[in-house]
Design an enzyme around this catalytic site. Structure first.
Site, short mmCIF file in Angstrom:
data_model
loop_
_atom_site.label_atom_id
_atom_site.label_comp_id
_atom_site.label_asym_id
_atom_site.label_seq_id
_atom_site.Cartn_x
_atom_site.Cartn_y
_atom_site.Cartn_z
N SER B 17 80.33 16.25 1.70
CA SER B 17 81.64 15.73 2.12
C SER B 17 82.13 16.48 3.36
O SER B 17 82.57 15.87 4.34
CB SER B 17 82.66 15.90 0.99
OG SER B 17 82.29 15.17 -0.15
N HIS B 43 89.61 15.93 3.25
CA HIS B 43 88.84 15.66 2.03
C HIS B 43 89.74 15.11 0.92
O HIS B 43 89.35 14.23 0.16
CB HIS B 43 88.16 16.96 1.58
CG HIS B 43 87.32 16.83 0.37
ND1 HIS B 43 87.64 17.45 -0.82
CD2 HIS B 43 86.18 16.14 0.13
CE1 HIS B 43 86.72 17.14 -1.72
NE2 HIS B 43 85.82 16.36 -1.17
#
Lengths: 210, 210
Positions: B17, B43
């Site tokens: 990520s 995120h």
């Protein structure tokens, strides 16, 4: 002396917020009850454009509301989702359950080779039947839910699938929309989602209006 | 039998990520420590473009990290923010405090003519001196914090100002950026923000890296 000019009345802020969202957002794809849910979700994320990614499966709002009215528990993948549910809105003092921090979760995660967020679902057991399931954080929890349903787990009354992020989030929600094993669902397509939007969805389902 | 193909390892998901965010987001305005905080905030919201709205005031990351390392408490305006702080990341077992549900809050709100979110700040007292304050939900809490600082309240070490929404959110954050009464701050300009982004900011400050 700086003077700050702002609205200090909570209900007035809500009403004005929802009016702004109704004026700016394109809600034409939604039924009136779906639009009410969508408005609260937009309110939670501050992004009018997010509404383009909302998908309400057939019968979702009715199924979730009926389950909550009948006292169904709400299972959440994350503590933040659970914490975001306004208890006073719930129609039947419904239980709000998150098993992520259960001491057994780490061991289950190791044994099934998945995240703790996924492993936590194994503690929901038979109570998942007829429950409202809300996944607002972890794509792995949503994928694992689908695997469990595929393998014959008890069916929830409705699934809120709104994990956020860059790895697996879009894919897990697409998978739910493609085959929800007969369970009514709502998703936010793509990377958007998260605990606030998921809790907002639950709060809208729990009680219409302000 | 449907097979679901996804990454099941939590750390691998985080690493991937963050790599995607570094590849896609424009972080060039930020110092390396600010970029680390920004990545975790992106995120949390799933939106690369949100980074355009992040503003880190001079000295913010250093001031917040020093305060946390020295054991400063974290005061939050909302339970969801408090719940989103990963306790294991905190450098000094710092207290995470939200007084929104304190039984005195409703009465204070009535007496000051403001929301409960704002009234809750009146319970922070002298402990606000040197603390890290995180406002992730209510613009009224941020406006009221500014009013208190204007009137001589004890100064926090750092202020995270990230309320979300359509009424007062943008204005309260602009006001903080315009005059933070000498306190280092971080904001998300405009309507975006919220408990997840705020908790992510705190988690990034609490410990660098994964």
């Amino acid at each position: 002396m700086t003077a700050y000019d702002y609205i200090r009345d909570g209900n007035a802020i809500y009403e004005r917020s929802f009016a702004i969202i109704r004026a700016e957002a394109d809600l034409s794809r939604f039924s009136p009850p779906e639009a009410d849910v969508a408005i609260r979700m937009i309110h939670a994320c501050g992004d009018i454009e997010a509404a383009r990614q909302f998908v309400f499966g057939t019968g979702f709002v009715d199924a979730a509301r009926a389950a909550l009215a009948a006292g169904a528990p709400i299972f959440c993948d994350a503590e933040m989702v659970a914490r975001g549910v306004t208890r006073a809105r719930l129609p039947a003092e419904n239980e709000v359950i998150c098993t992520l921090r259960d001491p057994r979760t780490a061991e289950i995660a190791a044994s099934i080779g998945n995240t703790r967020s996924a492993a936590a679902l194994d503690l929901w057991g038979e109570r998942m039947a007829g429950a409202v399931v809300a996944v607002g954080n972890a794509p792995t929890a949503l994928f694992y839910l689908l695997e469990k349903l595929r393998d014959g787990a008890p069916k929830p009354a409705a699934i809120i699938g709104m994990p956020v992020g860059f790895v697996g989030a879009a894919e897990s929600k697409d998978a739910l929309a493609e085959n929800s094993y007969g369970v009514p669902f709502a998703i936010v397509r793509g990377r958007l989602g998260g605990s606030a939007m998921t809790a907002a969805c639950l709060n809208a389902l729990a009680r219409p209006g302000l």
